[in-house]
Scaffold this active site. Structure first.
Site, PDB file in Angstrom:
ATOM      1  N   HIS A 262      -0.848 -23.337  -0.875  1.00 21.04           N
ATOM      2  CA  HIS A 262       0.459 -23.560  -0.232  1.00 21.04           C
ATOM      3  C   HIS A 262       1.584 -22.906  -1.046  1.00 21.04           C
ATOM      4  O   HIS A 262       2.684 -23.464  -1.156  1.00 21.04           O
ATOM      5  CB  HIS A 262       0.744 -25.055  -0.061  1.00 21.04           C
ATOM      6  CG  HIS A 262      -0.216 -25.758   0.843  1.00 21.04           C
ATOM      7  ND1 HIS A 262       0.039 -25.996   2.166  1.00 21.04           N
ATOM      8  CD2 HIS A 262      -1.448 -26.277   0.618  1.00 21.04           C
ATOM      9  CE1 HIS A 262      -0.982 -26.646   2.721  1.00 21.04           C
ATOM     10  NE2 HIS A 262      -1.905 -26.814   1.796  1.00 21.04           N
TER      11      HIS A 262
ATOM     12  N   TYR B 243      -2.483 -33.814  -7.108  1.00 21.44           N
ATOM     13  CA  TYR B 243      -1.078 -33.428  -6.926  1.00 21.44           C
ATOM     14  C   TYR B 243      -0.246 -33.728  -8.166  1.00 21.44           C
ATOM     15  O   TYR B 243       0.549 -32.913  -8.622  1.00 21.44           O
ATOM     16  CB  TYR B 243      -0.490 -34.110  -5.678  1.00 21.44           C
ATOM     17  CG  TYR B 243      -1.052 -33.527  -4.410  1.00 21.44           C
ATOM     18  CD1 TYR B 243      -2.364 -33.777  -4.038  1.00 21.44           C
ATOM     19  CD2 TYR B 243      -0.303 -32.697  -3.588  1.00 21.44           C
ATOM     20  CE1 TYR B 243      -2.912 -33.232  -2.895  1.00 21.44           C
ATOM     21  CE2 TYR B 243      -0.839 -32.151  -2.439  1.00 21.44           C
ATOM     22  CZ  TYR B 243      -2.142 -32.416  -2.089  1.00 21.44           C
ATOM     23  OH  TYR B 243      -2.678 -31.863  -0.965  1.00 21.44           O
TER      24      TYR B 243
ATOM     25  N   ASN C 164      -0.696 -31.549   7.316  1.00 25.09           N
ATOM     26  CA  ASN C 164      -0.859 -30.190   7.859  1.00 25.09           C
ATOM     27  C   ASN C 164      -0.519 -30.189   9.337  1.00 25.09           C
ATOM     28  O   ASN C 164      -0.282 -31.244   9.928  1.00 25.09           O
ATOM     29  CB  ASN C 164      -2.313 -29.737   7.693  1.00 25.09           C
ATOM     30  CG  ASN C 164      -2.619 -29.258   6.277  1.00 25.09           C
ATOM     31  OD1 ASN C 164      -1.727 -28.881   5.521  1.00 25.09           O
ATOM     32  ND2 ASN C 164      -3.895 -29.265   5.931  1.00 25.09           N
TER      33      ASN C 164
END
Ligand code: HDD
Length: 683
Positions: free
Chosen positions: A71, A358, A144
């Site tokens: 991303h 993350y 998404n």
């Protein structure tokens, strides 16, 4: 401090570029000369003591931070979420309590595979990540534009991403999945087949970030004040309706405007045309989860809306572009672990792995544990704890106590609060430690088939073309055949269509499924793009191609009609200086024909004078303009003088084309609401 001295995140603005201020070094010292280094004599060596030059170049040398490992290419926008239906019976999350309350948000859209500088229209999944700055902390919904995922367990994520990104030996191809490594991995990972149906559909080539759905993908929990839990899946439904481009268009857009999606978002927000999405929830309980054909913890499966309807509870409005791309879009740090009281995780093994990844990646990207001090990441509610120090610490606990418990009286600092604090749902967990994939995750084809049978004929054609194109780029036949062996388990028409496209005359044996697929799942209209298109041309763009001498009244009537529809009009002309219209006025152009191909527009109109039309009939960019609009099934408005150009490219009038007259501008708008005249492509 006044608002002017604070940025959007509420942090002091330390740096200004106001013209009437004296330029300073980063240390604040005024600069006398920013043009010349300090040298010994006019032609002598540069002196090491030149702190102005050295500081400036030092800072420049360190401008880059690592791009996101996935991303990397994204675009961020500020907005707010407004609750339209309170759900205290389901969740005690503060954001879901008071109808009409607005919560500030930051949303970043992205492609997955390409590098930061890749093109916007790559065939790729789009990230749709939203940070809600709630009064009880930040909640990140990192989703998404597709409701399912390629893999079931996070341990496979590095393999998936390695396979889709550039091959390590040659460093290409990038920003695409049409290559051996990707399809090798996929064809060896049957769990990914369902997602590839979505990926090969036009979902992965959206016309605009504004015209696509978003999904939280995983099953999460909602937990109410009494501690009662329900399962939930989150949906973003664009008020603008769904719309994609066609593949040939995507290829050309990438050449004409690699920033097509970000420019579209910037322009829409700049023009005050704020895109909106409804937040929907699919809520269900253990009884449904137990009875459902698939495992609700399996991220390669969705729950059809016909089985659990989507309930709308609020609206997201994106209403402000960033002030600085790096500070906001680059530095925003989404973490799936950022949840708030009233929302909780489930045991989905993909989600659990993400919760590690993350936070970990932000440390690498942003260089330290204090990335929550960066304004775009900072909560907008008060923060109280004893965390301290670290790289770039902007705030530290005040006073003597920096530990807890302490006995420093009222000033001893914050304490926990069992009533208000986050409570994990007390799910009973018991089991033998093992590395295994649950049997309940084993049906890899049934929902792929359901997706296929839910599509219109045109969409099915596009899916076949998508697989055919991608597999045609695989150098190894064994990979193409392995994919066909899976597609046979999805649907015979799909397998046959792709095999024909690839020139495979004998289909390979069907792959042996891990578990017998369910073959009678019903179609679901929600899965189709064309069944969920817009009802108007609002938010879309007309390419109005004019020549010198074009009818001024018609040009003005078209502009007015499309403005009234809420659409944008871009003027395209042979010269950027514009065209002199029939009444002698000069109409400035937004695009010169060579730089404004029809792929940039949703519909086109050809308004020429006789002389202008004849001159353009042999003009190559003009011919491409019409020929592409025609081939891409776009609605075309034409005037008599455009006939030579249309004839030159074989674009004969059909039901997707409207003859323009001043009075008829409205009919043309009505036709444009269809977006495409697909019948033209059905041969
Ligand atoms: Fe991820 C970024 C969405 C699985 C690891 N992911 C990232 C972003 C989105 C998603 C939208 C961009 C956030 C931004 O704009 O900054 N990812 C998903 C979805 C997944 C998913 C919907 C499956 C349901 N991701 C996934 C797994 C892993 C990661 C299984 C690791 C095990 N994703 C990351 C990451 C990234 C990331 C490496 C890169 C940059 C970042 O996090 O901040 O941690």
């Amino acid at each position: 401090m006044t608002d002017e001295t604070l940025d959007k995140g509420g942090a002091p603005r330390q740096q200004t570029t106001d013209r009437n201020r004296t330029m300073t070094t980063a240390q604040g010292g005024p600069i006398a000369d920013d043009q010349n280094s300090l040298t010994a004599g006019p032609r002598g060596p540069v002196l090491l003591e030149d702190h102005v030059m050295r500081e400036k170049i030092f800072h420049f040398d360190h401008e880059r931070i690592p791009e996101r490992v996935v991303h990397a290419r994204g675009y961020g926008v500020h907005g707010h979420f407004e609750l339209t239906e309170a759900i205290p019976e389901l969740s005690c999350a503060d954001i879901f309590q008071r109808v009409g309350e607005k919560t500030p948000t930051f949303t970043r859209f992205s492609t997955v595979a390409g590098n930061k500088g890749s093109a916007d229209l790559a065939r790729d999944v789009r990230g749709f990540a939203t940070k809600f700055y709630t009064r009880e902390g930040n909640w990140d919904l990192v989703g998404n534009n597709i409701p399912v995922f390629f893999i079931q367990d996070a341990i496979k994520f590095p393999d998936l991403i390695h396979s889709v990104k550039e091959a390590p030996d040659r460093g290409f191809p990038q920003a695409q999945s049409a290559h051996d490594n990707f399809w090798d991995f996929i064809s060896l990972s049957p769990e990914a087949i369902h997602m590839t149906l979505w990926q090969m559909s036009d979902r992965t080539i959206p016309r605009s970030l504004r015209f696509m759905e978003g999904f939280g993908v995983h099953t999460f929990r909602l937990v109410n004040a009494e501690g009662k839990s329900h399962y939930v899946k989150f949906h973003w439904k664009p008020k603008q309706g769904l719309q994609s481009v066609v593949w040939n268009e995507a290829l050309k857009i990438n050449g004409a405007d690699p920033d097509f999606h970000r420019r579209d978002m910037w322009d829409a927000i700049d023009a005050g045309d704020f895109p909106q999405w409804d937040l929907g929830i699919q809520v269900f309980d253990d009884a449904f989860a137990d009875a459902f054909e698939f495992d609700i913890l399996d991220a390669t499966k969705l729950i059809p809306e016909e089985q659990v309807p989507v309930r709308i509870i609020g609206t997201l409005t994106l209403d402000a572009n960033v002030e600085n791309f790096f500070a906001e879009t680059e530095q925003v740090a989404f973490c799936t672990q950022n949840i708030v009281r009233g929302i909780d995780h489930t045991n989905d093994p993909l989600l659990q792995g993400r919760n590690f990844s993350y936070l970990d990646t932000q440390l690498k990207r942003l260089g330290g544990p204090n990335f929550t001090h960066i304004p775009v990441n900072a909560p907008k509610c008060p923060v109280h704890n004893f965390q301290q120090d670290g790289h770039m610490a902007m705030r530290n606990p005040k006073g003597r106590a920096n530990y807890e418990p302490n006995s420093w009286g009222e000033d001893g600092g914050p304490r926990e609060n069992p009533e208000l604090g986050f409570q994990s749902y007390p799910e009973q967990v018991d089991g033998i430690k093992q590395r295994t994939r649950s049997e309940t995750f084993a049906d890899h084809y049934s929902q792929a088939r359901q997706f296929w049978i839910s599509q219109t004929e045109i969409e099915q054609d596009h899916i076949i073309a998508g697989y055919t194109f991608e597999l045609s780029k695989c150098e190894h036949e064994k990979i193409r055949l392995r994919m066909l062996s899976h597609l046979r388990n999805v649907h015979k028409d799909l397998a046959k269509g792709v095999a024909d496209g690839l020139g495979v005359t004998e289909l390979p044996e069907a792959a042996t499924p891990a578990r017998a697929p369910i073959t009678d799942l019903p179609p679901s209209d929600a899965l189709s793009i064309l069944k969920n298109g817009p009802k108007s041309f609002a938010g879309r763009k007309l390419g109005l191609f004019i020549s010198d001498g074009a009818d001024a009244d018609l040009v003005s009537a078209l502009e007015k009609a499309f403005e009234a529809e809420g659409a944008m009009v871009a003027i395209v002309a042979p010269r950027i200086g514009g065209a002199t219209l029939s009444d002698g006025s000069v109409k400035a152009a937004d695009e010169k024909i060579d730089g404004g191909p029809s792929v940039l527009f949703d519909a086109v109109a050809l308004v020429f004078s006789q002389e202008g039309g004849e001159a353009l009939s042999a003009n190559k960019p003009a011919m491409d303009f019409v020929s592409d609009a025609y081939a891409h099934a776009k609605v075309i408005g034409w005037t008599d003088a455009a006939q030579p150009l249309m004839k030159a490219v074989g674009a004969s009038p059909d039901a997707g084309m409207a003859k323009l007259s001043e009075e008829g501008a409205g009919d043309f708008v009505t036709l444009c609401r269809k977006l495409r005249h697909w019948e033209r492509t059905l041969g």
